[in-house]
Design a protein around this motif. Structure first.
Motif, PDB file in Angstrom:
ATOM      1  N   SER B 223      -9.647  50.162   2.268  1.00  0.00           N
ATOM      2  CA  SER B 223      -9.183  48.788   2.269  1.00  0.00           C
ATOM      3  C   SER B 223      -8.441  48.464   0.966  1.00  0.00           C
ATOM      4  CB  SER B 223     -10.400  47.887   2.455  1.00  0.00           C
ATOM      5  OG  SER B 223     -10.011  46.573   2.626  1.00  0.00           O
ATOM      6  N   MET B 224      -8.913  49.053  -0.143  1.00  0.00           N
ATOM      7  CA  MET B 224      -8.228  48.827  -1.418  1.00  0.00           C
ATOM      8  C   MET B 224      -6.917  49.619  -1.474  1.00  0.00           C
ATOM      9  SD  MET B 224     -11.485  48.367  -3.955  1.00  0.00           S
ATOM     10  CE  MET B 224     -10.637  47.994  -5.465  1.00  0.00           C
ATOM     11  N   ALA B 225      -6.912  50.806  -0.894  1.00  0.00           N
ATOM     12  CA  ALA B 225      -5.673  51.605  -0.878  1.00  0.00           C
ATOM     13  C   ALA B 225      -4.590  50.896  -0.062  1.00  0.00           C
ATOM     14  CB  ALA B 225      -5.958  52.985  -0.295  1.00  0.00           C
ATOM     15  N   TRP B 226      -4.986  50.142   0.931  1.00  0.00           N
ATOM     16  CA  TRP B 226      -4.030  49.398   1.761  1.00  0.00           C
ATOM     17  C   TRP B 226      -3.687  48.025   1.168  1.00  0.00           C
ATOM     18  CZ3 TRP B 226      -7.092  50.750   6.795  1.00  0.00           C
ATOM     19  CH2 TRP B 226      -6.511  51.880   7.410  1.00  0.00           C
ATOM     20  N   ASN B 227      -4.183  47.732  -0.016  1.00  0.00           N
ATOM     21  CA  ASN B 227      -3.961  46.417  -0.644  1.00  0.00           C
ATOM     22  C   ASN B 227      -4.484  45.258   0.203  1.00  0.00           C
ATOM     23  OD1 ASN B 227      -2.740  47.715  -2.750  1.00  0.00           O
ATOM     24  ND2 ASN B 227      -0.648  47.212  -2.128  1.00  0.00           N
ATOM     25  N   ILE B 228      -5.521  45.514   0.979  1.00  0.00           N
ATOM     26  CA  ILE B 228      -6.146  44.392   1.689  1.00  0.00           C
ATOM     27  C   ILE B 228      -7.153  43.779   0.718  1.00  0.00           C
ATOM     28  CG2 ILE B 228      -7.571  43.678   3.638  1.00  0.00           C
ATOM     29  CD1 ILE B 228      -6.394  46.111   5.172  1.00  0.00           C
ATOM     30  N   LYS B 229      -8.062  44.611   0.263  1.00  0.00           N
ATOM     31  CA  LYS B 229      -9.011  44.199  -0.774  1.00  0.00           C
ATOM     32  C   LYS B 229      -8.414  44.521  -2.134  1.00  0.00           C
ATOM     33  CE  LYS B 229     -13.617  44.963  -0.884  1.00  0.00           C
ATOM     34  NZ  LYS B 229     -14.957  45.043  -0.293  1.00  0.00           N
ATOM     35  N   ARG B 230      -8.663  43.654  -3.105  1.00  0.00           N
ATOM     36  CA  ARG B 230      -8.115  43.898  -4.440  1.00  0.00           C
ATOM     37  C   ARG B 230      -9.195  44.273  -5.440  1.00  0.00           C
ATOM     38  NH1 ARG B 230      -2.419  44.079  -4.465  1.00  0.00           N
ATOM     39  NH2 ARG B 230      -1.786  42.923  -2.617  1.00  0.00           N
ATOM     40  N   PHE B 231     -10.429  43.891  -5.164  1.00  0.00           N
ATOM     41  CA  PHE B 231     -11.536  44.188  -6.081  1.00  0.00           C
ATOM     42  C   PHE B 231     -12.736  44.656  -5.273  1.00  0.00           C
ATOM     43  CE2 PHE B 231      -9.011  40.714  -7.866  1.00  0.00           C
ATOM     44  CZ  PHE B 231      -8.611  41.279  -9.069  1.00  0.00           C
ATOM     45  N   SER B 232     -13.576  45.467  -5.896  1.00  0.00           N
ATOM     46  CA  SER B 232     -14.741  46.001  -5.186  1.00  0.00           C
ATOM     47  C   SER B 232     -15.814  44.921  -5.019  1.00  0.00           C
ATOM     48  CB  SER B 232     -15.316  47.193  -5.941  1.00  0.00           C
ATOM     49  OG  SER B 232     -16.090  46.732  -7.033  1.00  0.00           O
ATOM     50  N   ASN B 233     -16.741  45.173  -4.108  1.00  0.00           N
ATOM     51  CA  ASN B 233     -17.832  44.231  -3.845  1.00  0.00           C
ATOM     52  C   ASN B 233     -18.616  43.908  -5.118  1.00  0.00           C
ATOM     53  OD1 ASN B 233     -17.029  44.598  -1.231  1.00  0.00           O
ATOM     54  ND2 ASN B 233     -18.878  45.677  -0.547  1.00  0.00           N
ATOM     55  N   ASP B 234     -18.962  44.962  -5.875  1.00  0.00           N
ATOM     56  CA  ASP B 234     -19.789  44.755  -7.067  1.00  0.00           C
ATOM     57  C   ASP B 234     -19.031  44.012  -8.161  1.00  0.00           C
ATOM     58  OD1 ASP B 234     -22.065  45.901  -5.993  1.00  0.00           O
ATOM     59  OD2 ASP B 234     -21.581  47.922  -6.715  1.00  0.00           O
ATOM     60  N   GLU B 235     -17.742  44.296  -8.245  1.00  0.00           N
ATOM     61  CA  GLU B 235     -16.903  43.627  -9.240  1.00  0.00           C
ATOM     62  C   GLU B 235     -16.890  42.110  -8.975  1.00  0.00           C
ATOM     63  OE1 GLU B 235     -14.906  44.648 -11.847  1.00  0.00           O
ATOM     64  OE2 GLU B 235     -14.142  42.591 -12.082  1.00  0.00           O
ATOM     65  N   LEU B 236     -16.656  41.753  -7.704  1.00  0.00           N
ATOM     66  CA  LEU B 236     -16.599  40.339  -7.353  1.00  0.00           C
ATOM     67  C   LEU B 236     -17.961  39.665  -7.519  1.00  0.00           C
ATOM     68  CD1 LEU B 236     -14.306  40.537  -4.188  1.00  0.00           C
ATOM     69  CD2 LEU B 236     -13.720  39.489  -6.378  1.00  0.00           C
ATOM     70  N   ARG B 237     -19.014  40.407  -7.146  1.00  0.00           N
ATOM     71  CA  ARG B 237     -20.372  39.857  -7.256  1.00  0.00           C
ATOM     72  C   ARG B 237     -20.693  39.549  -8.721  1.00  0.00           C
ATOM     73  NH1 ARG B 237     -23.146  42.141  -3.150  1.00  0.00           N
ATOM     74  NH2 ARG B 237     -22.625  44.184  -4.003  1.00  0.00           N
ATOM     75  N   SER B 238     -20.337  40.484  -9.593  1.00  0.00           N
ATOM     76  CA  SER B 238     -20.599  40.310 -11.009  1.00  0.00           C
ATOM     77  C   SER B 238     -19.842  39.096 -11.566  1.00  0.00           C
ATOM     78  CB  SER B 238     -20.203  41.601 -11.729  1.00  0.00           C
ATOM     79  OG  SER B 238     -20.013  41.359 -13.091  1.00  0.00           O
TER      80      SER B 238
END
Lengths: 115, 329
Positions: B223-238
């Motif tokens: 999902s990140m390689a396709w530029n759908i998601k920009r940040f990981s789950n843990d990054e956003l949670r933090s």
């Protein structure tokens, strides 16, 4: 099965095919909103509605809940003719090499005011 | 624009050229539009993500709508009604975006009703007190905003555009929730206790809204390689923990997690362990309110059948009337 995160990133797979829809689906309409006088109508999104009146009412509820518009258009999506995305190069190539259509092409007059 | 894909698939030349253009657009961080060629897996992944997101908005109307009659003042009722109406709107924007990928909206509704589609696990928790409405606005909508702001730049054009519209509206949701808690926090001891209790119950579920930890999140990398998601789950949670750790001070209340701290070395906010077993249980349909939410959604769909039929019959009749009037003329 229910649950999952809002990002859709819970490791689940896409939903399997369900039973066929018996009711004829309502047609799709494209919604255009004029945000204020003096501006064009701009595409805001789409919606389903059984007829034009309902499409207009639904568009008001869906796309202008916060004074986003002074006028609405709804157009049956099926009435919109689009260019073919795969024919992009042939279709849009004519301006290529015609830089002289832009003011920036004319550089000799640089420094001359109000030109 | 919700038009079906016009690109021809299956021919090797078209697929190779399509893949090449797709890859270039992703590298340029440009946008993919509905009629462009796209890999089947990209289409499938987006359809799953966007429809699941839409279902979450629709199911999310339920816990709050239940509180409209019990909201403590006319002003609070009006605000809550506006918020519930927004959730319906968000669901519809997202269904429209998902439809551009080729799956009809009625099919998505059927999948939800049949229990084949998912929605956010957060809506399977009960809303016990008025303070919960505040905690939902502050924490649940807050987490949603944290997730959704980066999605405004998702590589799929219609999804990004829907998210821009949604994010603009969500900030009202979060602020109204915070204000409910602030008023309770400045009230009697019983009201302060009620606000703290709501925060205690909604804290962990809202952190789990970001999805499983990065090492247990199979779709994330693609999902990140396709530029759908920009940040990981843990990054956003933090990031989210950092925001609410500050905001809770304005309430004079606390987060039910003694391990929340800013790690100077990593520059990230840390938090205590989350109960991922509970998350999986709720995902598997065994949360406190799964059955109730699904039953209510089915009931609403069935109770609305006559309205859909009547509207379609009226439209047919009008169309026939118009046709025979044309013939007569």
């Amino acid at each position: 099965m229910t649950g999952g995160s809002t990002t859709g990133d819970d490791g689940s797979t896409a939903p399997a095919a369900g039973p066929a829809e018996k009711r004829q689906p309502w047609p799709l309409w494209e919604v255009f909103v004029r945000s204020s006088r003096g501006l064009s109508h701009v595409h805001a999104g789409s919606l389903h509605a059984p007829d034009a009146d309902m499409a207009l009412r639904n568009a008001r509820d869906l796309y202008t809940r916060r004074n986003e518009g002074v006028s609405l258009w709804v157009v049956p999506s099926s009435a919109i003719i689009t260019s073919d995305p795969s024919a992009k190069e042939q279709f849009f190539e004519s301006p290529q090499g015609k830089d002289y259509r832009h003011a920036t092409y004319y550089s000799k007059s640089e420094g001359v005011k109000h030109l | 624009m919700a038009a079906p894909a016009a690109t021809q698939y299956g021919s090797p030349d078209v697929d190779a050229a399509g893949q090449q253009l797709f890859d270039e657009l992703i590298i340029q961080d440009s946008r993919i539009e509905p009629r462009d060629w796209m890999p089947e897996a990209y289409r499938k992944s987006l359809t799953r993500q966007i429809s699941q997101h839409a279902h979450s908005e629709i199911i999310g109307m339920q816990p709050e709508a239940n509180w409209i009659t019990r909201a403590p003042s006319l002003k609070r009722k009006a605000i809550l009604m506006a918020k519930v109406q927004d959730e319906a709107g968000h669901g519809l924007y997202l269904y429209s975006a998902a439809e551009t990928l080729g799956t009809p909206r009625d099919k998505m509704t059927e999948d939800l009703i049949a229990g084949k589609a998912r929605y956010s696990s957060i809506f399977n928790y009960p809303v016990l007190t008025w303070a919960d409405i505040g905690a939902i606005g502050w924490l649940v909508d807050g987490a949603a905003i944290c997730n959704q702001v980066p999605l405004c730049r998702a590589s799929y054009g219609p999804y990004g555009r829907a998210m821009v519209r949604i994010c603009k509206e969500e900030s009202f949701h979060q602020r109204q929730g915070f204000e409910i808690l602030l008023e309770l926090a400045n009230g009697t001891q019983a009201q302060r206790d009620m606000a703290q209790d709501a925060i205690n119950r909604w804290y962990a579920p809202s952190l789990m809204m970001f999805g499983p930890p990065d090492d247990d999140s199979p779709n994330s990398n693609q999902s990140m390689a396709w530029n759908i998601k920009r940040f990981s789950n843990d990054e956003l949670r933090s990031r989210f923990v950092g925001m609410i750790a500050e905001q809770v001070k304005a309430l004079g209340l606390s987060l039910p997690d003694p391990d929340v701290r800013f790690n100077e070395d990593t520059g990230k906010w840390e938090y205590g362990p989350l109960d991922w077993e509970e998350f999986k249980e709720v995902l598997a349909g065994r949360g406190p309110c799964n059955a109730q939410r699904m039953e209510r959604r089915r009931e609403a769909h069935e109770d609305g059948a006559w309205v859909r039929e009547a509207a379609a019959a009226y439209a047919d009749k009008q169309a026939r009337g118009a046709a025979s009037a044309t013939e007569a003329a």
